[in-house]
Design a protein around this motif. Structure first.
Motif, short mmCIF file in Angstrom:
data_model
loop_
_atom_site.label_atom_id
_atom_site.label_comp_id
_atom_site.label_asym_id
_atom_site.label_seq_id
_atom_site.Cartn_x
_atom_site.Cartn_y
_atom_site.Cartn_z
N PHE A 47 0.83 -1.20 0.00
CA PHE A 47 0.00 0.00 0.00
C PHE A 47 0.86 1.25 0.00
CE2 PHE A 47 -2.65 3.34 1.68
CZ PHE A 47 -3.92 3.07 1.18
N THR A 48 1.92 1.27 0.81
CA THR A 48 2.80 2.43 0.89
C THR A 48 3.54 2.65 -0.43
OG1 THR A 48 3.08 2.02 3.26
CG2 THR A 48 4.66 3.49 2.20
N ALA A 49 4.07 1.56 -1.01
CA ALA A 49 4.77 1.68 -2.29
C ALA A 49 3.83 2.13 -3.40
CB ALA A 49 5.40 0.33 -2.66
N ALA A 50 2.61 1.61 -3.41
CA ALA A 50 1.64 2.03 -4.42
C ALA A 50 1.27 3.50 -4.25
CB ALA A 50 0.40 1.15 -4.35
N SER A 51 1.24 3.99 -3.01
CA SER A 51 0.97 5.41 -2.77
C SER A 51 2.04 6.27 -3.40
CB SER A 51 0.90 5.68 -1.26
OG SER A 51 -0.15 4.97 -0.66
N ALA A 52 3.31 5.87 -3.24
CA ALA A 52 4.40 6.62 -3.86
C ALA A 52 4.26 6.61 -5.38
CB ALA A 52 5.74 6.03 -3.45
N CYS A 53 3.89 5.47 -5.94
CA CYS A 53 3.73 5.36 -7.39
C CYS A 53 2.56 6.22 -7.88
CB CYS A 53 3.51 3.90 -7.79
SG CYS A 53 4.95 2.84 -7.52
N CYS A 54 1.47 6.30 -7.10
CA CYS A 54 0.34 7.17 -7.47
C CYS A 54 0.79 8.62 -7.52
CB CYS A 54 -0.80 7.01 -6.47
SG CYS A 54 -1.74 5.48 -6.62
N GLY A 55 1.62 9.02 -6.54
CA GLY A 55 2.11 10.39 -6.54
C GLY A 55 3.02 10.70 -7.72
N LEU A 56 3.69 9.69 -8.24
CA LEU A 56 4.59 9.87 -9.39
C LEU A 56 3.92 9.65 -10.73
CD1 LEU A 56 7.69 7.97 -7.91
CD2 LEU A 56 7.44 10.45 -8.15
N ALA A 57 2.66 9.21 -10.71
CA ALA A 57 1.96 8.86 -11.96
C ALA A 57 1.90 10.06 -12.90
CB ALA A 57 0.56 8.37 -11.65
N SER A 58 2.09 9.78 -14.18
CA SER A 58 2.06 10.84 -15.20
C SER A 58 0.89 10.69 -16.17
CB SER A 58 3.37 10.85 -15.98
OG SER A 58 3.59 9.58 -16.60
N SER A 59 0.10 9.64 -16.01
CA SER A 59 -1.05 9.42 -16.88
C SER A 59 -2.17 8.78 -16.09
CB SER A 59 -0.67 8.52 -18.07
OG SER A 59 -0.37 7.20 -17.62
N LEU A 60 -3.38 8.86 -16.64
CA LEU A 60 -4.53 8.27 -15.97
C LEU A 60 -4.38 6.76 -15.89
CD1 LEU A 60 -7.36 8.67 -14.75
CD2 LEU A 60 -8.30 8.32 -17.04
N GLU A 61 -3.84 6.14 -16.91
CA GLU A 61 -3.68 4.69 -16.90
C GLU A 61 -2.77 4.24 -15.76
OE1 GLU A 61 -3.35 6.63 -19.52
OE2 GLU A 61 -5.12 6.06 -20.70
N GLN A 62 -1.66 4.98 -15.56
CA GLN A 62 -0.77 4.64 -14.46
C GLN A 62 -1.48 4.83 -13.12
OE1 GLN A 62 2.79 6.96 -14.81
NE2 GLN A 62 3.39 6.08 -16.78
N MET A 63 -2.22 5.92 -13.00
CA MET A 63 -2.92 6.20 -11.75
C MET A 63 -3.92 5.09 -11.42
SD MET A 63 -3.49 8.20 -9.17
CE MET A 63 -2.82 9.80 -9.60
N VAL A 64 -4.70 4.66 -12.40
CA VAL A 64 -5.68 3.60 -12.18
C VAL A 64 -4.99 2.30 -11.77
CG1 VAL A 64 -7.43 2.16 -13.28
CG2 VAL A 64 -7.40 4.62 -13.71
N LEU A 65 -3.88 1.97 -12.46
CA LEU A 65 -3.15 0.74 -12.14
C LEU A 65 -2.65 0.76 -10.69
CD1 LEU A 65 -1.75 -1.92 -12.87
CD2 LEU A 65 0.18 -0.57 -13.73
N PHE A 66 -2.05 1.86 -10.29
CA PHE A 66 -1.50 1.92 -8.93
C PHE A 66 -2.61 2.00 -7.87
CE2 PHE A 66 2.20 4.05 -11.23
CZ PHE A 66 2.89 2.84 -11.37
N ARG A 67 -3.74 2.59 -8.21
CA ARG A 67 -4.87 2.60 -7.28
C ARG A 67 -5.44 1.20 -7.10
NH1 ARG A 67 -6.56 5.78 -3.47
NH2 ARG A 67 -8.74 5.98 -4.12
N ILE A 68 -5.43 0.39 -8.16
CA ILE A 68 -5.87 -0.99 -8.05
C ILE A 68 -4.95 -1.76 -7.10
CG2 ILE A 68 -6.07 -3.17 -9.32
CD1 ILE A 68 -7.11 -1.54 -11.70
N VAL A 69 -3.65 -1.53 -7.23
CA VAL A 69 -2.69 -2.19 -6.33
C VAL A 69 -2.93 -1.73 -4.90
CG1 VAL A 69 -0.26 -2.47 -5.77
CG2 VAL A 69 -0.98 -2.43 -8.16
N GLN A 70 -3.18 -0.43 -4.71
CA GLN A 70 -3.51 0.09 -3.38
C GLN A 70 -4.73 -0.61 -2.80
OE1 GLN A 70 -3.99 4.42 -3.71
NE2 GLN A 70 -2.57 4.61 -2.00
N GLY A 71 -5.77 -0.72 -3.61
CA GLY A 71 -7.00 -1.34 -3.14
C GLY A 71 -6.81 -2.80 -2.78
N ALA A 72 -6.02 -3.52 -3.59
CA ALA A 72 -5.77 -4.93 -3.30
C ALA A 72 -5.09 -5.10 -1.95
CB ALA A 72 -4.93 -5.55 -4.41
N ALA A 73 -4.13 -4.22 -1.65
CA ALA A 73 -3.46 -4.28 -0.35
C ALA A 73 -4.37 -3.80 0.77
CB ALA A 73 -2.18 -3.44 -0.39
N GLY A 74 -5.13 -2.75 0.51
CA GLY A 74 -6.02 -2.21 1.53
C GLY A 74 -7.10 -3.18 1.96
#
Length: 501
Positions: free
Chosen positions: A85-112
């Motif tokens: 969850f913490t690593a995915a949060s960092a990746c969400c903050g670094l995301a440069s596109s909507l596709e990246q943001m959605v992917l990292f949010r899915i990883v966040q949700g899976a951990a959450g």
């Protein structure tokens, strides 16, 4: 270092910190969605997938949480989920596109989806029933403070720094929780009945079924309950869950131990928690909207006005051990639900001329009353659950809470749309721009109320939230006076038996 740390204190801190991350994440991201849309050049409708992906990922992994904790150990699964969850949060903050943001949010949700049930199981195994009332002082923090402080921090970051800090704020909390958990927690000893083979059929039925039902509930009031897509997805999810119930009651080692629901106390308190979550999340969704639309307040001002509700919840956690000792769990739950229901009704009567301090007082009292009920219900629910079944019990309890949150926001969003002529057509676009999701919240519809400047639609929605509490109060009347007494006696007897053995 490990020897100097008390594992019981550490698990309390790690659980509270991890749940704080999950609970705050949804509401803080909600405030930043419009800014994210502008920076990435996407429409609000497209940005809605950021929260939808998170929501569905939580629903998919949640049914497997109990088995994973039992199979691989609570410490490994909990710390692994916090790390991801913490690593995915960092990746969400670094995301440069909507596709990246959605992917990292899915990883966040899976951990959450793993954090709450696994952490709660470890916590309740560490503390016997007669000591759990003290836990309410810390357990209420992520429930009360995190969702309320999220919009305030989100508004601050968006206005002063960058929306990316809405994700970066998770890093220090997650790292501290990981370090303390790594050095301070001990792996739990395996108990008879915990080591079970994976029920693949149960997982394949429960995970997509639960995800489809949650998705249909969260999107029904946005796309329309008569939308073919919502009907198909909702019906398929219900069918999968129905088949899952039949299968799980017949297999020897099910993924979901639905037989736990055969215990009257666990079943009743779970239903009370579901209805309470629906009422609380529904009120927290609709009241800030009303305050902004009818009172003309800014989102940040609305968040600050709603914050006393969190203070009331925190105050309730401090008073709960005293209340339980003086009048007992059953009376605490019944009186608290009745008081919260009346306060929700009073909130539906506020006008633009009503003093803001009176509104804050009502929200403070609403949090104080409902906080007593939430804490007492959570403690009673697991009072008779044996340690080997604790992982499964906490997972089922969290699934009910998730369904309650989704159901409350969905039904109250539908009340707003139905009571606002002409608003339903614009609800979808507005909802995607203001979607809200958290540990206990889901994607919600923001409905235009221009046709009803007197706020009748909002009042009806607040009364609908009070109706959920009325249902919870009715269920609480079925609790028996001997429930709490039996729960208090069980652990000392077990301890004495172990000592004599």
């Amino acid at each position: 270092m490990a020897g100097a740390l008390n594992p019981r204190i550490i698990i309390r801190f790690v659980y509270v910190a991890a749940m704080f991350l999950v609970a705050m994440d949804g509401t803080i991201v909600n405030v930043a969605l419009l800014t994210i849309c502008k920076e990435m050049g996407v429409s609000p409708a497209e940005a809605g997938t950021v929260n939808i992906g998170y929501l569905v990922a939580v629903a998919i992994t949640l049914p497997a949480a109990g088995w994973l904790g039992d199979r691989f150990g609570g410490k490994r699964v909990l710390l692994g989920a916090i790390a991801v969850f913490t690593a995915a949060s960092a990746c969400c903050g670094l995301a440069s596109s909507l596709e990246q943001m959605v992917l990292f949010r899915i990883v966040q949700g899976a951990a959450g989806g793993l954090i709450a049930p696994v952490g709660m199981a470890m916590l309740f195994r560490a503390f016997p029933p007669e000591e759990r009332a003290k836990l309410s002082r810390s357990l209420i923090v992520p429930i009360a403070v995190a969702p309320a402080i999220g919009p305030i921090l989100g508004g601050f970051f968006v206005e002063t720094w960058s929306w990316r800090w809405c994700f970066y704020i998770n890093l220090p909390i997650g790292i501290i929780a990981l370090l303390l958990g790594w050095f301070g927690l001990k792996e739990e000893q395996r108990q008879p009945g915990q080591h079970r083979r994976l029920d693949a059929i149960g997982l394949l039925l429960s995970a997509p079924g639960f995800a489809m039902v949650v998705y249909a509930l969260s999107q029904g009031s946005i796309q329309g309950w008569d939308s073919p897509g919502i009907i198909r997805i909702g019906a398929a999810g219900m069918l999968l869950l129905a088949v899952m119930v039949i299968v799980e009651l017949r297999v020897k080692a099910p993924m979901l131990q639905l037989r736990l629901l055969g215990d009257r106390l666990y079943r009743t308190t779970g239903l009370i928690a579901l209805c309470s979550a629906a009422g609380l999340l529904g009120m927290l969704y609709v009241f800030p909207l009303m305050y902004q639309d009818i009172f003309g307040a800014s989102p940040l001002h609305s968040g600050l006005t709603t914050f006393p509700e969190a203070l009331g919840l925190m105050a309730a956690s401090q008073c709960l051990p005293w209340s339980l000792k003086r009048i007992g769990s059953r009376r605490v739950i019944q009186a608290a639900l009745l008081g919260a229901m009346l306060i929700f009704g009073m909130l539906s009567l506020v006008q633009p001329t009503t003093s803001p301090w009176l509104i804050r007082l009502l929200l403070l009292l609403g949090g104080f009353t409902l906080g007593h009920s939430v804490g007492a219900v959570q403690l009673m629910a697991f009072a008779r659950i044996e340690p080997p079944s604790m992982g499964q019990a906490t997972m089922l309890f969290q699934m009910q809470n998730r369904l309650g949150s989704a159901l409350g926001v969905a039904m109250i969003g539908s009340v707003l749309a139905a009571a606002s002529p002409g608003a339903a057509t614009s609800a979808g676009e507005a909802a995607d721009a203001n979607a809200a999701s958290s540990a206990d919240a889901v994607t919600a519809t923001t409905t235009a109320i221009a046709a009803l400047p007197d706020g009748d639609a909002y009042r009806m929605a607040l009364l609908a939230a009070a109706a959920f509490l009325l249902l919870a109060w009715t269920l609480s009347l079925t609790l028996r006076g001997k429930d709490a007494a039996a729960a208090q006696l069980r652990q000392p007897m077990n301890a004495a038996a172990k000592q004599s053995a």
